[in-house]
Design an enzyme around this catalytic site. Structure first.
Site, short mmCIF file in Angstrom:
data_model
loop_
_atom_site.label_atom_id
_atom_site.label_comp_id
_atom_site.label_asym_id
_atom_site.label_seq_id
_atom_site.Cartn_x
_atom_site.Cartn_y
_atom_site.Cartn_z
N VAL A 64 0.85 -1.19 0.00
CA VAL A 64 0.00 0.00 0.00
C VAL A 64 0.88 1.24 0.00
CG1 VAL A 64 -1.76 1.29 1.25
CG2 VAL A 64 -1.79 -1.23 1.27
N GLY B 87 5.54 6.70 1.50
CA GLY B 87 6.03 5.46 2.08
C GLY B 87 5.21 4.27 1.61
N THR B 88 5.62 3.08 1.95
CA THR B 88 4.88 1.89 1.57
C THR B 88 4.69 0.97 2.77
OG1 THR B 88 6.89 0.72 0.95
CG2 THR B 88 5.74 1.89 -0.80
N ILE B 89 3.63 0.19 2.73
CA ILE B 89 3.41 -0.83 3.75
C ILE B 89 3.44 -2.19 3.06
CG2 ILE B 89 1.82 -1.76 5.47
CD1 ILE B 89 0.52 1.02 5.59
N GLU C 158 6.06 0.17 9.00
CA GLU C 158 6.82 -1.04 8.67
C GLU C 158 7.74 -1.46 9.81
OE1 GLU C 158 8.91 -0.57 5.08
OE2 GLU C 158 7.13 -0.27 3.86
#
EC number: 3.5.1.38
Length: 33
Positions: free
Chosen positions: A3, A9-11, A31
């Site tokens: 996501v 940022g990303t998860i 994370e």
């Protein structure tokens, strides 16, 4: 299942931290980096 957050940022989903954050402090916090 990755996501992308508004912060950039990303998860990494599916119970894994295999994906590094693409920047973005919020993504890094979520994370656990």
């Amino acid at each position: 299942n990755v996501v992308v957050l508004a912060t950039g940022g990303t998860i990494a989903g599916a119970g894994t931290n295999a994906f590094a954050s693409q920047x973005g402090p919020l993504g890094m916090v979520v994370e656990g980096k």
